[in-house]
Design a protein around this motif. Structure first.
Motif, PDB file in Angstrom:
ATOM      1  N   VAL A 100      28.569 -27.050  15.725  1.00 19.49           N
ATOM      2  CA  VAL A 100      29.385 -26.469  16.790  1.00 19.49           C
ATOM      3  C   VAL A 100      29.038 -24.984  16.848  1.00 19.49           C
ATOM      4  O   VAL A 100      29.453 -24.207  15.990  1.00 19.49           O
ATOM      5  CB  VAL A 100      30.888 -26.655  16.530  1.00 19.49           C
ATOM      6  N   PHE A 101      28.243 -24.601  17.843  1.00 22.51           N
ATOM      7  CA  PHE A 101      27.893 -23.183  17.950  1.00 22.51           C
ATOM      8  C   PHE A 101      29.055 -22.389  18.537  1.00 22.51           C
ATOM      9  O   PHE A 101      29.369 -21.307  18.065  1.00 22.51           O
ATOM     10  CB  PHE A 101      26.638 -22.987  18.796  1.00 22.51           C
ATOM     11  N   TRP A 102      29.660 -22.899  19.578  1.00 22.62           N
ATOM     12  CA  TRP A 102      30.897 -22.324  20.136  1.00 22.62           C
ATOM     13  C   TRP A 102      31.912 -23.444  20.267  1.00 22.62           C
ATOM     14  O   TRP A 102      31.631 -24.489  20.832  1.00 22.62           O
ATOM     15  CB  TRP A 102      30.654 -21.700  21.516  1.00 22.62           C
ATOM     16  N   LEU A 108      38.650 -16.218  21.365  1.00 20.32           N
ATOM     17  CA  LEU A 108      37.384 -15.657  21.801  1.00 20.32           C
ATOM     18  C   LEU A 108      36.411 -15.491  20.639  1.00 20.32           C
ATOM     19  O   LEU A 108      35.198 -15.564  20.824  1.00 20.32           O
ATOM     20  CB  LEU A 108      37.620 -14.310  22.489  1.00 20.32           C
ATOM     21  N   GLU A 109      36.931 -15.273  19.443  1.00 21.39           N
ATOM     22  CA  GLU A 109      36.060 -15.156  18.279  1.00 21.39           C
ATOM     23  C   GLU A 109      35.356 -16.478  17.990  1.00 21.39           C
ATOM     24  O   GLU A 109      34.215 -16.497  17.562  1.00 21.39           O
ATOM     25  CB  GLU A 109      36.870 -14.715  17.062  1.00 21.39           C
ATOM     26  N   GLN A 110      36.058 -17.573  18.233  1.00 25.57           N
ATOM     27  CA  GLN A 110      35.474 -18.891  18.009  1.00 25.57           C
ATOM     28  C   GLN A 110      34.652 -19.383  19.198  1.00 25.57           C
ATOM     29  O   GLN A 110      33.731 -20.179  19.031  1.00 25.57           O
ATOM     30  CB  GLN A 110      36.579 -19.924  17.751  1.00 25.57           C
ATOM     31  N   ASN A 111      34.995 -18.890  20.394  1.00 28.57           N
ATOM     32  CA  ASN A 111      34.494 -19.552  21.588  1.00 28.57           C
ATOM     33  C   ASN A 111      34.528 -18.595  22.771  1.00 28.57           C
ATOM     34  O   ASN A 111      35.577 -18.362  23.360  1.00 28.57           O
ATOM     35  CB  ASN A 111      35.360 -20.781  21.892  1.00 28.57           C
ATOM     36  N   ALA A 126      35.734 -25.315  26.168  1.00 27.65           N
ATOM     37  CA  ALA A 126      34.374 -25.850  26.177  1.00 27.65           C
ATOM     38  C   ALA A 126      33.732 -25.777  24.795  1.00 27.65           C
ATOM     39  O   ALA A 126      34.175 -25.044  23.895  1.00 27.65           O
ATOM     40  CB  ALA A 126      33.525 -25.083  27.186  1.00 27.65           C
ATOM     41  N   TYR A 127      32.652 -26.532  24.646  1.00 24.95           N
ATOM     42  CA  TYR A 127      31.865 -26.559  23.418  1.00 24.95           C
ATOM     43  C   TYR A 127      30.391 -26.339  23.741  1.00 24.95           C
ATOM     44  O   TYR A 127      29.908 -26.765  24.789  1.00 24.95           O
ATOM     45  CB  TYR A 127      31.968 -27.922  22.712  1.00 24.95           C
ATOM     46  N   ASP A 128      29.680 -25.711  22.796  1.00 25.88           N
ATOM     47  CA  ASP A 128      28.219 -25.720  22.772  1.00 25.88           C
ATOM     48  C   ASP A 128      27.789 -26.305  21.436  1.00 25.88           C
ATOM     49  O   ASP A 128      28.276 -25.877  20.375  1.00 25.88           O
ATOM     50  CB  ASP A 128      27.649 -24.308  22.909  1.00 25.88           C
ATOM     51  N   PHE A 129      26.874 -27.265  21.484  1.00 21.88           N
ATOM     52  CA  PHE A 129      26.392 -27.938  20.280  1.00 21.88           C
ATOM     53  C   PHE A 129      24.879 -27.749  20.142  1.00 21.88           C
ATOM     54  O   PHE A 129      24.141 -27.833  21.130  1.00 21.88           O
ATOM     55  CB  PHE A 129      26.670 -29.445  20.342  1.00 21.88           C
ATOM     56  N   LEU A 174      23.567 -28.565  23.980  1.00 19.71           N
ATOM     57  CA  LEU A 174      24.452 -29.332  24.851  1.00 19.71           C
ATOM     58  C   LEU A 174      25.721 -28.533  25.108  1.00 19.71           C
ATOM     59  O   LEU A 174      26.401 -28.094  24.172  1.00 19.71           O
ATOM     60  CB  LEU A 174      24.833 -30.667  24.209  1.00 19.71           C
ATOM     61  N   HIS A 175      26.046 -28.348  26.382  1.00 16.22           N
ATOM     62  CA  HIS A 175      27.338 -27.790  26.775  1.00 16.22           C
ATOM     63  C   HIS A 175      28.229 -28.948  27.216  1.00 16.22           C
ATOM     64  O   HIS A 175      27.821 -29.801  27.995  1.00 16.22           O
ATOM     65  CB  HIS A 175      27.179 -26.799  27.930  1.00 16.22           C
TER      66      HIS A 175
END
Length: 351
Positions: free
Chosen positions: A174-176, A181-184, A195-198, A305-306
């Motif tokens: 899990v990149f974001w 905001l610190e996590q994502n 949302a997620y970025d992998f 992947l978003h």
């Protein structure tokens, strides 16, 4: 530090350049205004370099700042005169810095980052200035923009109705991901609030070699799977995969799929490899069906992947929804239902 995708790039009104992917090629300058000292901690060094570059930029000494720019930054800017022009643009829009409210130094994915929050004479809110440095003290990222704020949401307590599986097989990072905001960094966008970025990592890196080629990235070409039974409501395919160091801000999601999960939930999966999509509008898919392959199309700095849920079938419309996944492993521990967080290593359970 890498901003893996900029689906909200239109909000970066004063962005000079997004921090670039680690490992990009190009000639490196060898001198540093503040050479590292063994007695100086990483934090102290980063604070000193960030303060110095900020002072030089604010004083208009953009030639000295240019000398500290890494090759990708120079390529993105084009010339020292463009950096000087950006300094003028900042002054015209914001005036002059009047007081520093806060500053911080941190390390994100091997890149040292200096963040400075300050007030300016012609802007009502705080302004964030960020510098990112490599090990040699060269600037690999820089921007000036209004300080981001977490987007307000009426969906903070929302519980995902669809039974979601992770949209891939094997272990991904899990990149974001998360709600701060610190996590994502997506959390400042109403539509991408959750949302997620992998990415995929091997030995702590998302790529092999120097990461200059798309094929170097461990998630490149990996199958992307339907997260739940759904109807395909939108498909974009055929856009080129962006070479490392380039982006396509005109088509931020790149090749993507929008799925109707039912009960007002829609899933966007973005940045597919060109011509890899195996579904069409109107298709019915089951959880785990292959949608296409991970690519680097759209406004993205490297293959990934978003994924996010929203309450509208149209990308860019509506509000983001929390995405709770079921039956997965996070950092080696089983999770029956949860929201993956930044830096976690996640994989579907039982596969």
């Amino acid at each position: 530090m890498k901003l893996l995708d900029l689906l909200k790039s239109s909000l970066l009104l004063l962005a000079l350049a997004a921090p670039t992917a680690v490992g990009a090629t190009g000639q490196q300058a060898t001198s540093s205004l503040l050479p590292p000292e063994t007695s100086v901690t990483t934090r102290e060094r980063t604070l000193a370099e960030g303060r110095q570059l900020s002072r030089l930029f604010l004083e208009g000494d953009t030639d000295t700042v240019w000398d500290r720019m890494g090759p990708d930054m120079r390529q993105g800017l084009g010339s020292p005169s463009n950096l000087a022009g950006f300094r003028k643009q900042v002054g015209d829009q914001l005036g002059e810095e009047t007081a520093v409210q806060d500053e911080a130094a941190l390390v994100e994915d091997g890149i040292r980052v200096y963040r400075r929050v300050s007030t300016w004479s012609q802007h009502s809110g705080p302004i964030l200035m960020t510098w990112a440095f490599d090990d040699e003290g060269m600037v690999v990222g820089f921007f000036v923009r209004p300080q981001p704020q977490t987007a307000a949401s009426t969906r903070l307590d929302y519980q995902t109705q669809a039974r979601l599986r992770l949209p891939f097989g094997g272990q991904w990072k899990v990149f974001w991901g998360g709600r701060t905001l610190e996590q994502n960094y997506h959390a400042e966008s109403t539509g991408q609030r959750f949302a997620y970025d992998f990415v995929r990592e091997v030995d702590g890196s998302s790529h092999s070699g120097n990461g200059a080629a798309l094929e170097d990235y461990h998630c490149w070409g990996e199958p992307i799977l339907a997260p739940a039974p759904a109807t395909v409501v939108a498909v974009v395919d055929g856009l080129p995969d962006q070479p490392i160091g380039t982006t396509n801000a005109q088509a931020p999601a790149g090749n993507h799929v929008m799925l109707d999960l039912g009960r007002g939930e829609y899933a966007l999966l973005a940045h597919f490899q060109q011509d890899s999509l195996q579904v069409a509008t109107g298709d019915e898919v089951a959880a785990g069906d292959v949608l296409g392959r991970c690519g680097n199309s759209g406004n993205t700095s490297e293959p990934h992947l978003h994924f996010h849920l929203q309450d509208s079938p149209v990308f860019g419309k509506g509000s983001g929804l929390p995405a709770y996944f079921n039956d997965y492993i996070a950092d080696g521990k089983p999770v029956a239902r949860g929201e993956p967080l930044r830096h976690q290593l996640v994989e579907p359970a039982g596969e």
